[in-house]
Design an enzyme around this catalytic site. Sequence first.
Site, PDB file in Angstrom:
ATOM      1  N   GLY A   1    -104.337 -72.366  32.792  1.00  0.00           N
ATOM      2  CA  GLY A   1    -105.159 -71.449  33.388  1.00  0.00           C
ATOM      3  C   GLY A   1    -105.127 -71.683  34.988  1.00  0.00           C
ATOM      4  N   LEU A   2    -104.392 -70.992  35.610  1.00  0.00           N
ATOM      5  CA  LEU A   2    -103.959 -71.169  36.965  1.00  0.00           C
ATOM      6  C   LEU A   2    -104.497 -69.768  37.866  1.00  0.00           C
ATOM      7  CD1 LEU A   2    -102.468 -72.274  39.664  1.00  0.00           C
ATOM      8  CD2 LEU A   2    -100.599 -70.867  38.997  1.00  0.00           C
TER       9      LEU A   2
ATOM     10  N   ALA B   1    -106.963 -65.087  43.438  1.00  0.00           N
ATOM     11  CA  ALA B   1    -105.909 -66.039  43.504  1.00  0.00           C
ATOM     12  C   ALA B   1    -104.902 -65.965  42.319  1.00  0.00           C
ATOM     13  CB  ALA B   1    -106.259 -67.718  43.416  1.00  0.00           C
TER      14      ALA B   1
ATOM     15  N   THR C   1    -102.309 -66.034  29.135  1.00  0.00           N
ATOM     16  CA  THR C   1    -101.430 -65.705  28.081  1.00  0.00           C
ATOM     17  C   THR C   1    -101.727 -66.923  26.940  1.00  0.00           C
ATOM     18  OG1 THR C   1     -99.902 -64.921  29.629  1.00  0.00           O
ATOM     19  CG2 THR C   1     -99.135 -65.131  27.064  1.00  0.00           C
TER      20      THR C   1
ATOM     21  N   GLN D   1     -81.370 -44.008  29.038  1.00  0.00           N
ATOM     22  CA  GLN D   1     -80.808 -42.709  29.263  1.00  0.00           C
ATOM     23  C   GLN D   1     -79.351 -42.495  28.426  1.00  0.00           C
ATOM     24  OE1 GLN D   1     -82.336 -41.494  31.915  1.00  0.00           O
ATOM     25  NE2 GLN D   1     -81.076 -39.831  31.977  1.00  0.00           N
TER      26      GLN D   1
ATOM     27  N   GLY E   1     -80.642 -41.134  25.243  1.00  0.00           N
ATOM     28  CA  GLY E   1     -81.463 -39.601  25.419  1.00  0.00           C
ATOM     29  C   GLY E   1     -82.770 -39.812  24.681  1.00  0.00           C
TER      30      GLY E   1
ATOM     31  N   GLU F   1     -95.918 -64.260  35.977  1.00  0.00           N
ATOM     32  CA  GLU F   1     -95.585 -65.524  36.144  1.00  0.00           C
ATOM     33  C   GLU F   1     -94.793 -65.494  37.551  1.00  0.00           C
ATOM     34  OE1 GLU F   1     -94.605 -67.589  32.120  1.00  0.00           O
ATOM     35  OE2 GLU F   1     -94.142 -68.911  33.899  1.00  0.00           O
TER      36      GLU F   1
ATOM     37  N   SER G   1     -91.632 -60.610  41.567  1.00  0.00           N
ATOM     38  CA  SER G   1     -90.451 -60.664  42.067  1.00  0.00           C
ATOM     39  C   SER G   1     -90.582 -60.833  43.732  1.00  0.00           C
ATOM     40  CB  SER G   1     -89.580 -59.159  41.963  1.00  0.00           C
ATOM     41  OG  SER G   1     -89.200 -58.969  40.943  1.00  0.00           O
ATOM     42  N   GLU G   2     -91.423 -60.371  44.209  1.00  0.00           N
ATOM     43  CA  GLU G   2     -91.825 -60.757  45.687  1.00  0.00           C
ATOM     44  C   GLU G   2     -91.986 -62.034  45.796  1.00  0.00           C
ATOM     45  OE1 GLU G   2     -93.163 -58.124  43.996  1.00  0.00           O
ATOM     46  OE2 GLU G   2     -92.196 -56.276  44.825  1.00  0.00           O
TER      47      GLU G   2
HETATM   48  N1  COS Z   1     -92.430 -78.426  43.256  1.00  0.00           N
HETATM   49  C1  COS Z   1     -93.074 -79.456  43.793  1.00  0.00           C
HETATM   50  N2  COS Z   1     -93.825 -79.141  44.743  1.00  0.00           N
HETATM   51  C2  COS Z   1     -94.111 -78.041  45.410  1.00  0.00           C
HETATM   52  C3  COS Z   1     -93.371 -76.902  44.811  1.00  0.00           C
HETATM   53  C4  COS Z   1     -92.529 -77.014  43.700  1.00  0.00           C
HETATM   54  N3  COS Z   1     -91.855 -76.032  43.266  1.00  0.00           N
HETATM   55  N4  COS Z   1     -93.773 -75.773  45.475  1.00  0.00           N
HETATM   56  C5  COS Z   1     -94.631 -76.201  46.380  1.00  0.00           C
HETATM   57  N5  COS Z   1     -94.949 -77.578  46.285  1.00  0.00           N
HETATM   58  C6  COS Z   1     -95.528 -78.604  47.213  1.00  0.00           C
HETATM   59  C7  COS Z   1     -95.313 -78.340  48.670  1.00  0.00           C
HETATM   60  O1  COS Z   1     -94.130 -79.320  48.856  1.00  0.00           O
HETATM   61  C8  COS Z   1     -96.326 -78.830  49.474  1.00  0.00           C
HETATM   62  O2  COS Z   1     -96.762 -80.194  49.267  1.00  0.00           O
HETATM   63  P1  COS Z   1     -97.395 -80.715  50.546  1.00  0.00           P
HETATM   64  O3  COS Z   1     -98.958 -80.398  50.614  1.00  0.00           O
HETATM   65  O4  COS Z   1     -97.287 -82.358  50.344  1.00  0.00           O
HETATM   66  O5  COS Z   1     -96.694 -80.604  51.771  1.00  0.00           O
HETATM   67  C9  COS Z   1     -97.684 -78.093  48.532  1.00  0.00           C
HETATM   68  O6  COS Z   1     -97.096 -78.011  47.145  1.00  0.00           O
HETATM   69  C10 COS Z   1     -97.947 -76.822  49.074  1.00  0.00           C
HETATM   70  O7  COS Z   1     -96.927 -75.977  49.115  1.00  0.00           O
HETATM   71  P2  COS Z   1     -96.790 -74.650  49.975  1.00  0.00           P
HETATM   72  O8  COS Z   1     -97.137 -74.834  51.443  1.00  0.00           O
HETATM   73  O9  COS Z   1     -95.296 -74.132  49.735  1.00  0.00           O
HETATM   74  O10 COS Z   1     -97.829 -73.676  49.253  1.00  0.00           O
HETATM   75  P3  COS Z   1     -98.318 -72.236  49.310  1.00  0.00           P
HETATM   76  O11 COS Z   1     -99.737 -71.859  49.249  1.00  0.00           O
HETATM   77  O12 COS Z   1     -97.587 -71.770  50.658  1.00  0.00           O
HETATM   78  O13 COS Z   1     -97.537 -71.565  48.466  1.00  0.00           O
HETATM   79  C11 COS Z   1     -96.183 -69.830  47.077  1.00  0.00           C
HETATM   80  C12 COS Z   1     -97.125 -70.392  48.331  1.00  0.00           C
HETATM   81  C13 COS Z   1     -96.436 -68.072  47.379  1.00  0.00           C
HETATM   82  C14 COS Z   1     -94.938 -70.196  46.870  1.00  0.00           C
HETATM   83  C15 COS Z   1     -97.158 -70.216  45.908  1.00  0.00           C
HETATM   84  O14 COS Z   1     -98.398 -69.955  45.984  1.00  0.00           O
HETATM   85  C16 COS Z   1     -96.696 -69.517  44.574  1.00  0.00           C
HETATM   86  O15 COS Z   1     -95.618 -70.051  43.905  1.00  0.00           O
HETATM   87  N6  COS Z   1     -97.429 -68.496  44.158  1.00  0.00           N
HETATM   88  C17 COS Z   1     -97.117 -67.809  42.902  1.00  0.00           C
HETATM   89  C18 COS Z   1     -97.795 -68.319  41.633  1.00  0.00           C
HETATM   90  C19 COS Z   1     -97.558 -67.880  40.539  1.00  0.00           C
HETATM   91  O16 COS Z   1     -96.295 -67.864  40.031  1.00  0.00           O
HETATM   92  N7  COS Z   1     -98.357 -67.189  39.720  1.00  0.00           N
HETATM   93  C20 COS Z   1     -98.320 -66.676  38.454  1.00  0.00           C
HETATM   94  C21 COS Z   1     -98.755 -67.404  37.353  1.00  0.00           C
HETATM   95  S1  COS Z   1     -98.678 -67.065  35.741  1.00  0.00           S
HETATM   96  S2  COS Z   1     -98.906 -68.507  34.654  1.00  0.00           S
END
Ligand code: COS
Length: 380
Positions: A123-124, A129, A157, A335, A338, A362, A365-366
């Site tokens: 649950g994320l 968010a 899921t 395609q 058909g 999860e 792509s962006e």
């Molecule tokens: N592994 C370990 N640590 C990680 C990490 C990873 N893959 N990614 C980030 N971190 C850590 C960073 O190092 C940072 O640590 P510190 O606070 O000690 O500096 C902290 O986590 C925060 O990281 P960051 O500043 O990159 O966080 P953001 O809020 O900027 O993250 C994205 C932005 C978009 C990358 C993030 O929110 C993300 O991945 N979103 C997509 C989520 C997703 O896939 N959702 C679908 C879930 S469906 S189950």
Amino acid sequence: MELRDKQQHYRDQVREFAVQEIEPLARQIDDTGEYPRELFDKLSDFGLFGIQAPVEYGGQGLDTVSYAIAVEEASRVCGSTGIMVAAHNSLGIMPFILFGNSQQKEQYIPPLASGKNGLGSFGLTEPGAGSDAGATKTVAVREDSEWVINGNKCFITNAGMCQVLVITAKTEKIPGSRGISSFIVDRGTPGFVVGKKEDKMGLRGSDTRELAFENMRLPQEKMLGNEGEGFKQFMIILDGGRISIGAMALGLAQGAFDYALEHVKTSSFLGKPKTNYQSYQWKIADMYTKIQAARHLIWHSARLEDAHQKIVLESAMAKLYASEIATECVRMAMQIVGQRGYLEETPLERMYRDVRLCEVGEGTSEIQRIVISRNLFKSK
Ligand code: COS
């Protein structure tokens, strides 16, 4: 890319199981939106609910490459099965394997690895968010020796089939991702409300729901890892989850390709076999090349994971590329075939709907592009 003998043997076994047991029910699963209990039990008996769980906790103890193979083979015949297996193994059990203390591992991994009492879930995502996972609004407030949790999650899921899930909640009033912690929530906990099943475009046999926590009280021992570590834990889990969704996309692409290839090999146009026409030759060649490239990216990430290397960049590339080429390959297969491919009697129309999730679920792509470019900008 060669597989080890054991991995190749496992691949053969999963393919045989998928073709014999899952494929005949794939259309029914999509039509009804219900996952048959008998088939669910067969997946459990085959070990598909504990692929990477350690043997001492009742799992199969297999490596990440084998895991990716299993998800690919299940998805090749049935996307709903693919995502159910993928979400359970990579998001449902993995938090316990990676971050559980010994008591939590002993209590939760064996029943999850069997799946008999239900699956695991993660649950994320919340209404506000999704891509910005750090914007979690669910809060956990300490009251004496307990945490009182309030909030909502969405697009979860396996939520309706879960016996336990791990969630994120804000435990400290720190802006951004710091101050988020993870908690273990058992099904049936007072205040834990599972919403109605979502009516989805594809993957209709996979159970996706909203969740609510209404003054849900959890003791301290339900915290996973240390306070404030939740965001990083979930990011690490998602790195592995990206291999799974890449493998799921790959399976859908391979399934569509196999159907189109068979069609081209067995049909004719203007009195000549379709294999004689460049139009078909080029489409088949392009699809196969892209599928193999995606498989290389996925297996490469899986091997790095098995070698305990960082996979942030590699798994994001694998998911991004596999998802996008899978959409393209399913479209291309339709395609080639058909209008027949547009009918429910072929698996292509189902795959066309199922595959769309891979580019938006999860991590879109962006988001993968953000993760990839951030890694490139910070590397020397
Ligand atoms: N592994 C370990 N640590 C990680 C990490 C990873 N893959 N990614 C980030 N971190 C850590 C960073 O190092 C940072 O640590 P510190 O606070 O000690 O500096 C902290 O986590 C925060 O990281 P960051 O500043 O990159 O966080 P953001 O809020 O900027 O993250 C994205 C932005 C978009 C990358 C993030 O929110 C993300 O991945 N979103 C997509 C989520 C997703 O896939 N959702 C679908 C879930 S469906 S189950």
